[in-house]
Design a protein around this motif. Structure first.
Motif, PDB file in Angstrom:
ATOM      1  N   LEU A 163       0.829  -1.202   0.000  1.00 16.55           N
ATOM      2  CA  LEU A 163       0.000   0.000   0.000  1.00 16.55           C
ATOM      3  C   LEU A 163       0.869   1.259   0.000  1.00 16.55           C
ATOM      4  O   LEU A 163       0.563   2.243  -0.685  1.00 16.55           O
ATOM      5  CB  LEU A 163      -0.931  -0.006   1.212  1.00 16.55           C
ATOM      6  CG  LEU A 163      -2.006  -1.099   1.228  1.00 16.55           C
ATOM      7  CD1 LEU A 163      -2.753  -1.089   2.555  1.00 16.55           C
ATOM      8  CD2 LEU A 163      -2.981  -0.932   0.072  1.00 16.55           C
ATOM      9  N   LEU A 164       1.955   1.227   0.758  1.00 16.29           N
ATOM     10  CA  LEU A 164       2.864   2.376   0.786  1.00 16.29           C
ATOM     11  C   LEU A 164       3.539   2.587  -0.567  1.00 16.29           C
ATOM     12  O   LEU A 164       3.751   3.733  -1.000  1.00 16.29           O
ATOM     13  CB  LEU A 164       3.926   2.178   1.871  1.00 16.29           C
ATOM     14  CG  LEU A 164       3.446   2.302   3.320  1.00 16.29           C
ATOM     15  CD1 LEU A 164       4.577   1.946   4.277  1.00 16.29           C
ATOM     16  CD2 LEU A 164       2.919   3.701   3.606  1.00 16.29           C
ATOM     17  N   GLU A 165       3.882   1.509  -1.235  1.00 16.41           N
ATOM     18  CA  GLU A 165       4.497   1.621  -2.560  1.00 16.41           C
ATOM     19  C   GLU A 165       3.549   2.311  -3.540  1.00 16.41           C
ATOM     20  O   GLU A 165       3.974   3.142  -4.360  1.00 16.41           O
ATOM     21  CB  GLU A 165       4.881   0.233  -3.075  1.00 16.41           C
ATOM     22  CG  GLU A 165       6.077  -0.372  -2.359  1.00 16.41           C
ATOM     23  CD  GLU A 165       6.362  -1.801  -2.795  1.00 16.41           C
ATOM     24  OE1 GLU A 165       7.513  -2.241  -2.663  1.00 16.41           O
ATOM     25  OE2 GLU A 165       5.416  -2.483  -3.253  1.00 16.41           O
ATOM     26  N   ILE A 166       2.273   1.982  -3.444  1.00 19.13           N
ATOM     27  CA  ILE A 166       1.285   2.601  -4.330  1.00 19.13           C
ATOM     28  C   ILE A 166       1.097   4.073  -3.970  1.00 19.13           C
ATOM     29  O   ILE A 166       0.982   4.934  -4.856  1.00 19.13           O
ATOM     30  CB  ILE A 166      -0.041   1.829  -4.260  1.00 19.13           C
ATOM     31  CG1 ILE A 166       0.150   0.422  -4.830  1.00 19.13           C
ATOM     32  CG2 ILE A 166      -1.143   2.566  -5.021  1.00 19.13           C
ATOM     33  CD1 ILE A 166      -1.024  -0.499  -4.614  1.00 19.13           C
ATOM     34  N   PHE A 170       1.700   7.278  -6.545  1.00 21.95           N
ATOM     35  CA  PHE A 170       0.660   8.260  -6.872  1.00 21.95           C
ATOM     36  C   PHE A 170       0.838   9.588  -6.126  1.00 21.95           C
ATOM     37  O   PHE A 170      -0.021  10.460  -6.229  1.00 21.95           O
ATOM     38  CB  PHE A 170      -0.721   7.680  -6.543  1.00 21.95           C
ATOM     39  CG  PHE A 170      -1.230   6.690  -7.545  1.00 21.95           C
ATOM     40  CD1 PHE A 170      -2.114   7.072  -8.546  1.00 21.95           C
ATOM     41  CD2 PHE A 170      -0.823   5.363  -7.505  1.00 21.95           C
ATOM     42  CE1 PHE A 170      -2.593   6.160  -9.477  1.00 21.95           C
ATOM     43  CE2 PHE A 170      -1.293   4.439  -8.427  1.00 21.95           C
ATOM     44  CZ  PHE A 170      -2.175   4.836  -9.420  1.00 21.95           C
ATOM     45  N   ASN A 171       1.936   9.728  -5.370  1.00 24.92           N
ATOM     46  CA  ASN A 171       2.129  10.925  -4.540  1.00 24.92           C
ATOM     47  C   ASN A 171       0.933  11.159  -3.622  1.00 24.92           C
ATOM     48  O   ASN A 171       0.460  12.290  -3.450  1.00 24.92           O
ATOM     49  CB  ASN A 171       2.379  12.164  -5.410  1.00 24.92           C
ATOM     50  CG  ASN A 171       3.749  12.138  -6.058  1.00 24.92           C
ATOM     51  OD1 ASN A 171       4.723  11.678  -5.460  1.00 24.92           O
ATOM     52  ND2 ASN A 171       3.830  12.612  -7.290  1.00 24.92           N
ATOM     53  N   LEU A 190       9.305   5.115   3.219  1.00 28.40           N
ATOM     54  CA  LEU A 190       8.923   6.224   4.091  1.00 28.40           C
ATOM     55  C   LEU A 190       9.826   7.438   3.875  1.00 28.40           C
ATOM     56  O   LEU A 190       9.361   8.584   3.909  1.00 28.40           O
ATOM     57  CB  LEU A 190       8.970   5.774   5.553  1.00 28.40           C
ATOM     58  CG  LEU A 190       7.972   4.667   5.930  1.00 28.40           C
ATOM     59  CD1 LEU A 190       8.200   4.207   7.364  1.00 28.40           C
ATOM     60  CD2 LEU A 190       6.537   5.141   5.740  1.00 28.40           C
ATOM     61  N   LYS A 191      11.102   7.210   3.620  1.00 26.01           N
ATOM     62  CA  LYS A 191      12.013   8.324   3.347  1.00 26.01           C
ATOM     63  C   LYS A 191      11.630   9.036   2.054  1.00 26.01           C
ATOM     64  O   LYS A 191      11.653  10.270   1.972  1.00 26.01           O
ATOM     65  CB  LYS A 191      13.450   7.811   3.267  1.00 26.01           C
ATOM     66  CG  LYS A 191      14.065   7.465   4.614  1.00 26.01           C
ATOM     67  CD  LYS A 191      15.493   6.973   4.445  1.00 26.01           C
ATOM     68  CE  LYS A 191      16.130   6.643   5.790  1.00 26.01           C
ATOM     69  NZ  LYS A 191      17.521   6.134   5.624  1.00 26.01           N
ATOM     70  N   ASP A 192      11.272   8.256   1.036  1.00 24.29           N
ATOM     71  CA  ASP A 192      10.856   8.857  -0.236  1.00 24.29           C
ATOM     72  C   ASP A 192       9.602   9.705  -0.042  1.00 24.29           C
ATOM     73  O   ASP A 192       9.492  10.812  -0.587  1.00 24.29           O
ATOM     74  CB  ASP A 192      10.591   7.768  -1.275  1.00 24.29           C
ATOM     75  CG  ASP A 192      11.864   7.070  -1.732  1.00 24.29           C
ATOM     76  OD1 ASP A 192      12.958   7.626  -1.498  1.00 24.29           O
ATOM     77  OD2 ASP A 192      11.756   5.975  -2.314  1.00 24.29           O
ATOM     78  N   GLN A 195      10.402  12.979   1.932  1.00 24.76           N
ATOM     79  CA  GLN A 195      11.068  14.016   1.143  1.00 24.76           C
ATOM     80  C   GLN A 195      10.066  14.921   0.429  1.00 24.76           C
ATOM     81  O   GLN A 195      10.354  16.078   0.129  1.00 24.76           O
ATOM     82  CB  GLN A 195      12.013  13.372   0.130  1.00 24.76           C
ATOM     83  CG  GLN A 195      13.270  12.782   0.756  1.00 24.76           C
ATOM     84  CD  GLN A 195      14.165  12.090  -0.255  1.00 24.76           C
ATOM     85  OE1 GLN A 195      13.801  11.928  -1.430  1.00 24.76           O
ATOM     86  NE2 GLN A 195      15.348  11.680   0.178  1.00 24.76           N
ATOM     87  N   LYS A 196       8.876  14.384   0.174  1.00 17.80           N
ATOM     88  CA  LYS A 196       7.815  15.162  -0.470  1.00 17.80           C
ATOM     89  C   LYS A 196       6.748  15.605   0.539  1.00 17.80           C
ATOM     90  O   LYS A 196       5.683  16.078   0.146  1.00 17.80           O
ATOM     91  CB  LYS A 196       7.164  14.334  -1.580  1.00 17.80           C
ATOM     92  CG  LYS A 196       8.120  13.947  -2.698  1.00 17.80           C
ATOM     93  CD  LYS A 196       7.406  13.123  -3.763  1.00 17.80           C
ATOM     94  CE  LYS A 196       8.350  12.730  -4.885  1.00 17.80           C
ATOM     95  NZ  LYS A 196       7.668  11.930  -5.942  1.00 17.80           N
ATOM     96  N   ASN A 197       7.061  15.409   1.813  1.00 19.30           N
ATOM     97  CA  ASN A 197       6.127  15.781   2.881  1.00 19.30           C
ATOM     98  C   ASN A 197       4.784  15.065   2.723  1.00 19.30           C
ATOM     99  O   ASN A 197       3.716  15.654   2.892  1.00 19.30           O
ATOM    100  CB  ASN A 197       5.915  17.300   2.909  1.00 19.30           C
ATOM    101  CG  ASN A 197       5.331  17.775   4.231  1.00 19.30           C
ATOM    102  OD1 ASN A 197       5.545  17.154   5.273  1.00 19.30           O
ATOM    103  ND2 ASN A 197       4.590  18.872   4.193  1.00 19.30           N
ATOM    104  N   LEU A 198       4.854  13.766   2.413  1.00 17.62           N
ATOM    105  CA  LEU A 198       3.649  12.989   2.138  1.00 17.62           C
ATOM    106  C   LEU A 198       3.344  11.945   3.210  1.00 17.62           C
ATOM    107  O   LEU A 198       2.431  11.140   3.028  1.00 17.62           O
ATOM    108  CB  LEU A 198       3.780  12.279   0.780  1.00 17.62           C
ATOM    109  CG  LEU A 198       3.793  13.172  -0.461  1.00 17.62           C
ATOM    110  CD1 LEU A 198       4.051  12.334  -1.711  1.00 17.62           C
ATOM    111  CD2 LEU A 198       2.471  13.924  -0.590  1.00 17.62           C
TER     112      LEU A 198
END
Length: 226
Positions: A163-166, A170-171, A190-192, A195-198
């Protein structure tokens, strides 16, 4: 029985005081399901009211869910949308408000909640389909709400990671609530997202008293690990 200091909770050394104690379980019995017309009872021929549960192994029930994103209508919680890749929770927290939800599946809110885990095996496919809907107005999704997305069986089924990969693809903003250090496995994703504050992660710690934790949250990771 060994004398216990005030303010501590400890299982007696003499197991005869609690002969049927199920170590590693939060609940000790299966409470009656209010939605079922019939209930299982145990009676002794002597007429003594003595309930004894068998400590069965945790079983996993594979399920194809109809949906994975749920709109939260309750004013008591701050999340708007939740995702629950599992129903029931191996952590077995005795105080968990989600226990009663297990009754809707036909199980007990007691021991069944922590040893009969429903695995929504098609959760990743459902999330992808949901996010591809052009009518979706992006709002944060929360893992989870009625379960812990990093309960022990996540090591095997890896639904939370999928689910996290998806979400990363999709940002999609995502929040997480857990009592398990298993999230460290997914630090790359989670780091990726961070980095986008997501992503936001809430880790709850009920007590730093390890003896108390073992009774209240028997299969969570320790407070130190969290």
């Amino acid at each position: 029985m060994k004398k216990i200091k005030s303010g501590t909770i400890q299982k007696p050394d003499d197991k005869s005081d609690q002969p049927n104690y199920l170590d590693g379980r939060g609940a000790q019995i299966n409470t009656a399901n209010r939605f079922l017309k019939t209930h299982k009872v145990i009676e002794h021929s002597e007429g003594i009211d003595d309930w004894e549960e068998v400590d069965e192994r945790t079983t996993f029930i594979m399920s194809d869910a109809k949906s994975i994103v749920n709109k939260v209508e309750s004013p008591d919680v701050s999340m708007m949308y939740s995702m629950n890749p599992y129903a029931g929770c191996e952590h077995g927290c005795i105080y968990c408000y989600a226990r009663n939800v297990h009754e809707y599946w036909g199980y007990s809110a007691g021991l069944d909640f922590e040893r009969k885990i429903i695995v929504k095996q098609n959760a990743p496919q459902l999330l992808r389909k949901f996010l591809m809907n052009p009518n979706w107005v992006c709002e944060p999704l929360t893992l989870s709400g009625n379960t812990d997305c990093y309960q022990p069986c996540e090591k095997k089924f890896r639904l939370t990671r999928s689910l996290l990969e998806i979400c990363r693809e999709f940002n999609q903003p995502v929040g997480m609530i857990t009592k398990n250090a298993g999230m460290l496995r997914d630090m790359d994703i989670l780091k990726d997202l961070a980095q986008k504050n997501l992503v936001s992660i809430l880790v709850s710690i009920t007590s730093t008293n390890e003896n108390l934790r073992r009774h209240m949250e028997p299969r969570t990771t320790t407070a130190k690990q969290r």
